[in-house]
Design a protein around this motif. Structure first.
Motif, PDB file in Angstrom:
ATOM      1  N   PHE A   1      32.925 -26.012 -21.933  1.00 27.87           N
ATOM      2  CA  PHE A   1      32.997 -27.557 -22.118  1.00 27.87           C
ATOM      3  C   PHE A   1      33.175 -27.781 -23.670  1.00 27.87           C
ATOM      4  CE2 PHE A   1      30.663 -27.700 -18.148  1.00 27.87           C
ATOM      5  CZ  PHE A   1      31.703 -28.351 -17.513  1.00 27.87           C
ATOM      6  N   LYS A   2      33.256 -26.903 -24.485  1.00 25.70           N
ATOM      7  CA  LYS A   2      33.625 -26.923 -25.832  1.00 25.70           C
ATOM      8  C   LYS A   2      34.730 -26.021 -26.352  1.00 25.70           C
ATOM      9  CE  LYS A   2      29.142 -28.190 -27.582  1.00 25.70           C
ATOM     10  NZ  LYS A   2      27.943 -27.820 -28.381  1.00 25.70           N
ATOM     11  N   THR A   3      35.355 -25.981 -27.404  1.00 22.66           N
ATOM     12  CA  THR A   3      36.504 -25.384 -27.891  1.00 22.66           C
ATOM     13  C   THR A   3      35.861 -24.283 -28.770  1.00 22.66           C
ATOM     14  OG1 THR A   3      36.693 -26.511 -29.827  1.00 22.66           O
ATOM     15  CG2 THR A   3      38.119 -27.398 -27.980  1.00 22.66           C
ATOM     16  N   THR A   4      36.710 -23.126 -28.641  1.00 16.18           N
ATOM     17  CA  THR A   4      36.242 -22.054 -29.541  1.00 16.18           C
ATOM     18  C   THR A   4      35.704 -22.397 -30.864  1.00 16.18           C
ATOM     19  OG1 THR A   4      37.605 -20.272 -28.219  1.00 16.18           O
ATOM     20  CG2 THR A   4      36.930 -19.906 -30.782  1.00 16.18           C
ATOM     21  N   ALA A   5      36.454 -23.240 -31.556  1.00 15.37           N
ATOM     22  CA  ALA A   5      36.270 -23.649 -32.852  1.00 15.37           C
ATOM     23  C   ALA A   5      34.791 -24.583 -32.947  1.00 15.37           C
ATOM     24  CB  ALA A   5      37.185 -24.669 -33.523  1.00 15.37           C
ATOM     25  N   GLU A   6      34.655 -25.357 -31.837  1.00 22.28           N
ATOM     26  CA  GLU A   6      33.309 -26.062 -31.782  1.00 22.28           C
ATOM     27  C   GLU A   6      32.179 -25.284 -31.500  1.00 22.28           C
ATOM     28  OE1 GLU A   6      35.244 -30.186 -30.018  1.00 22.28           O
ATOM     29  OE2 GLU A   6      34.677 -28.727 -28.698  1.00 22.28           O
ATOM     30  N   TRP A   7      32.274 -24.189 -30.874  1.00 22.13           N
ATOM     31  CA  TRP A   7      31.057 -23.171 -30.353  1.00 22.13           C
ATOM     32  C   TRP A   7      30.814 -22.564 -31.665  1.00 22.13           C
ATOM     33  CZ3 TRP A   7      27.625 -23.558 -27.127  1.00 22.13           C
ATOM     34  CH2 TRP A   7      27.987 -23.946 -25.859  1.00 22.13           C
ATOM     35  N   ILE A   8      31.945 -21.929 -32.488  1.00 23.20           N
ATOM     36  CA  ILE A   8      31.591 -21.085 -33.735  1.00 23.20           C
ATOM     37  C   ILE A   8      31.104 -22.034 -34.769  1.00 23.20           C
ATOM     38  CG2 ILE A   8      32.869 -19.853 -35.416  1.00 23.20           C
ATOM     39  CD1 ILE A   8      34.894 -18.973 -33.465  1.00 23.20           C
ATOM     40  N   ALA A   9      31.588 -23.273 -34.877  1.00 20.80           N
ATOM     41  CA  ALA A   9      30.848 -24.049 -35.875  1.00 20.80           C
ATOM     42  C   ALA A   9      29.471 -24.434 -35.635  1.00 20.80           C
ATOM     43  CB  ALA A   9      31.749 -25.386 -36.254  1.00 20.80           C
ATOM     44  N   ALA A  10      29.052 -24.620 -34.406  1.00 21.06           N
ATOM     45  CA  ALA A  10      27.892 -24.923 -34.017  1.00 21.06           C
ATOM     46  C   ALA A  10      26.749 -23.790 -34.127  1.00 21.06           C
ATOM     47  CB  ALA A  10      27.658 -25.666 -32.782  1.00 21.06           C
ATOM     48  N   LEU A  11      27.187 -22.687 -33.608  1.00 21.69           N
ATOM     49  CA  LEU A  11      26.465 -21.695 -33.561  1.00 21.69           C
ATOM     50  C   LEU A  11      26.215 -20.979 -35.168  1.00 21.69           C
ATOM     51  CD1 LEU A  11      27.915 -19.745 -30.430  1.00 21.69           C
ATOM     52  CD2 LEU A  11      25.636 -20.667 -30.714  1.00 21.69           C
ATOM     53  N   GLU A  12      27.267 -20.893 -35.935  1.00 28.56           N
ATOM     54  CA  GLU A  12      27.192 -20.483 -37.171  1.00 28.56           C
ATOM     55  C   GLU A  12      26.335 -21.475 -37.969  1.00 28.56           C
ATOM     56  OE1 GLU A  12      31.083 -20.237 -38.930  1.00 28.56           O
ATOM     57  OE2 GLU A  12      31.475 -18.069 -38.117  1.00 28.56           O
TER      58      GLU A  12
ATOM     59  N   PHE B   1      32.911 -14.831 -23.908  1.00 26.90           N
ATOM     60  CA  PHE B   1      32.664 -16.338 -22.932  1.00 26.90           C
ATOM     61  C   PHE B   1      33.797 -16.992 -22.976  1.00 26.90           C
ATOM     62  CE2 PHE B   1      28.472 -14.725 -23.720  1.00 26.90           C
ATOM     63  CZ  PHE B   1      28.066 -14.649 -22.453  1.00 26.90           C
ATOM     64  N   PRO B   2      34.199 -17.594 -21.959  1.00 24.48           N
ATOM     65  CA  PRO B   2      35.259 -18.688 -21.928  1.00 24.48           C
ATOM     66  C   PRO B   2      34.977 -19.914 -22.672  1.00 24.48           C
ATOM     67  CG  PRO B   2      34.346 -18.787 -19.972  1.00 24.48           C
ATOM     68  CD  PRO B   2      33.483 -17.734 -20.774  1.00 24.48           C
ATOM     69  N   SER B   3      35.822 -20.517 -23.438  1.00 25.35           N
ATOM     70  CA  SER B   3      35.641 -21.853 -24.067  1.00 25.35           C
ATOM     71  C   SER B   3      36.757 -22.930 -23.447  1.00 25.35           C
ATOM     72  CB  SER B   3      35.916 -21.629 -25.556  1.00 25.35           C
ATOM     73  OG  SER B   3      37.255 -21.623 -25.983  1.00 25.35           O
ATOM     74  N   ALA B   4      36.863 -23.958 -23.788  1.00 27.31           N
ATOM     75  CA  ALA B   4      37.818 -25.051 -23.246  1.00 27.31           C
ATOM     76  C   ALA B   4      39.155 -24.731 -24.082  1.00 27.31           C
ATOM     77  CB  ALA B   4      37.225 -26.547 -24.013  1.00 27.31           C
ATOM     78  N   ASP B   5      39.334 -23.716 -24.660  1.00 22.77           N
ATOM     79  CA  ASP B   5      40.765 -23.777 -25.061  1.00 22.77           C
ATOM     80  C   ASP B   5      41.082 -21.906 -25.399  1.00 22.77           C
ATOM     81  OD1 ASP B   5      39.115 -23.131 -27.205  1.00 22.77           O
ATOM     82  OD2 ASP B   5      40.515 -24.066 -28.762  1.00 22.77           O
ATOM     83  N   GLY B   6      40.051 -21.328 -24.770  1.00 27.51           N
ATOM     84  CA  GLY B   6      40.525 -19.818 -24.970  1.00 27.51           C
ATOM     85  C   GLY B   6      38.941 -19.142 -24.626  1.00 27.51           C
TER      86      GLY B   6
END
Length: 407
Positions: free
Chosen positions: A307-318, A249-254
């Motif tokens: 609307f979130k960066t990859t790092a933000e998604w990974i942190a929240a989902l983990e 899925f696309p994120s805000a930075d990749g």
């Protein structure tokens, strides 16, 4: 040596990838592996560059990175077995080995008296493993087989690539020679099974491995999807045929990967995404429903993830216990904390006075761990020592063989 296979000696007549991969796994487990190569040129992959290994001054050596992939822990012996004297040497070595690995065309070694029947006559307990494109029988048996061809013929490329109708759609090979690697692993399993059988019975055997057989066997759930439904699976890009959402899925930075494996994880994802209503929507409430309605759900998720960066998604989902991850390039892979903690890059001293980088074995054995004894050898590096030690040849005899072009 203290490896699990330190009592086993392997004669490796293979080249390129599938056979050398099997031989390297056996070598990593402690087996003594003697790699027979053509004088002057050796394994084809020695020339498959750039890139080449650098020396201490940063200059290219003659060692191609491709060759370095699958040849550590081996001894290189050059023998021209198109000559009668070379054939004799290989037969004498085979008489003192437990396993022979070869990947010549069907019947190719019979002309040199190095086929299974001939070597079995001098060593009845021999495990002889043949790796070919199509196996020892069948209408394609005489054909040459290469990984790329087999990925197409064996159906893998029909499953890999962007879906029809999307930009860049069409069949796509996997980014590494996966069929070769899998065949090498199956060959290793076959050899170990045959060695176990010999331990119980004293009887050797022939192991017949075909790239096509392995490719079809490893279609896994996709093969069963077809066999149970009669409908050939279609290309889905990074999506999964049986699980939704399970793709990029696309994120805000990749981009990032979301791998929802059950309904509970989907509900947690919806909460993190601020879309709790999705979890109770009849179209998405179960995996079966999500698979049926993927064309509706996936665009909805894409609208949220940007609307979130990859790092933000990974942190929240983990934090929520939802499987996810980044899409790393290889520089990022070897910089990853877990990869480094597991020691997946190693550097072995080589005979050129420097070191050779390697990817470590994934095998972790508590009692008989993998040992990294030596870097991939230079061409013919061990010819003299092996022939002196195993065949008791004198320095003068070896010199005469070398003068005659046998070594």
């Amino acid at each position: 040596m203290s490896g699990a296979l330190s009592h086993i000696r392997v004669l490796d007549l293979t080249r390129v990838l599938a056979g050398p991969w099997a031989a390297q796994v056996l070598a990593d487990l402690g087996a003594e592996v003697i790699k027979i190569e053509r004088p002057g040129s050796g394994d084809d992959t020695r020339a498959w560059g750039p890139p080449f290994l650098k020396d201490a001054e940063g200059r290219d050596t003659s060692e191609a990175a491709y060759y370095l992939t699958a040849n550590r822990n081996k001894q290189s012996v050059t023998v021209d077995f198109t000559q009668p004297e070379g054939q004799r040497l290989v037969r004498e070595l085979a008489a003192q080995c437990d396993v022979v690995l070869e990947n010549f065309k069907v019947g190719g070694l019979a002309a040199y008296g190095l086929d299974y029947a001939a070597l079995k006559a001098v060593n009845p307990k021999l495990i002889y493993c043949s790796i070919t494109g199509f196996g020892q029988d069948g209408p394609y048996a005489k054909r040459a087989g290469y990984d790329f061809m087999i990925q197409g013929l064996g159906g893998l490329m029909s499953l890999t690539g962007r879906p029809e109708g999307e930009e860049g759609a069409g069949p796509m090979k996997v980014g590494v020679a996966l069929t070769d690697i899998l065949t090498g692993l199956y060959a290793t399993v076959g050899v170990l099974a045959a060695l176990n059988h010999r331990e119980q019975t004293g009887i050797g055997q022939h192991v017949d491995l075909a790239l096509l057989d392995v490719q079809v066997a490893c279609l896994a759930n996709q093969a069963m999807n077809f066999l149970t439904s009669g409908v050939p699976p279609r290309r889905l890009g990074n999506a999964h045929p049986n699980i939704v959402p399970y793709q990029d899925f696309p994120s805000a930075d990749g981009d990032f990967l979301l791998a929802v494996g059950n309904d509970s994880q989907f509900r947690k994802f919806c909460e993190v995404a601020g879309q709790r209503e999705w979890a109770d929507d009849s179209r998405f409430i179960s995996n079966k429903a999500r698979v049926a309605n993927r064309d509706v759900l996936i665009p909805l998720i894409r609208q949220v993830t940007v609307f979130k960066t990859t790092a933000e998604w990974i942190a929240a989902l983990e934090q929520a216990g939802v499987p996810c991850g980044p899409i790393n390039n290889l520089a990022q892979v070897f910089e990853d904390a877990q990869v480094q903690a597991r020691g997946l890059r190693i550097d072995l001293p080589n005979s050129l006075g420097g070191t050779t980088p390697q990817v470590a074995s994934p095998l972790r054995l508590s009692a008989t761990p993998v040992e990294y004894r030596n870097a991939p050898p230079l061409l013919g590096e061990h010819t003299d020592s092996v022939l002196q030690r195993l065949l008791q040849l004198s320095t003068e005899q070896i010199a005469a063989l070398r003068q005659g072009g046998v070594l």
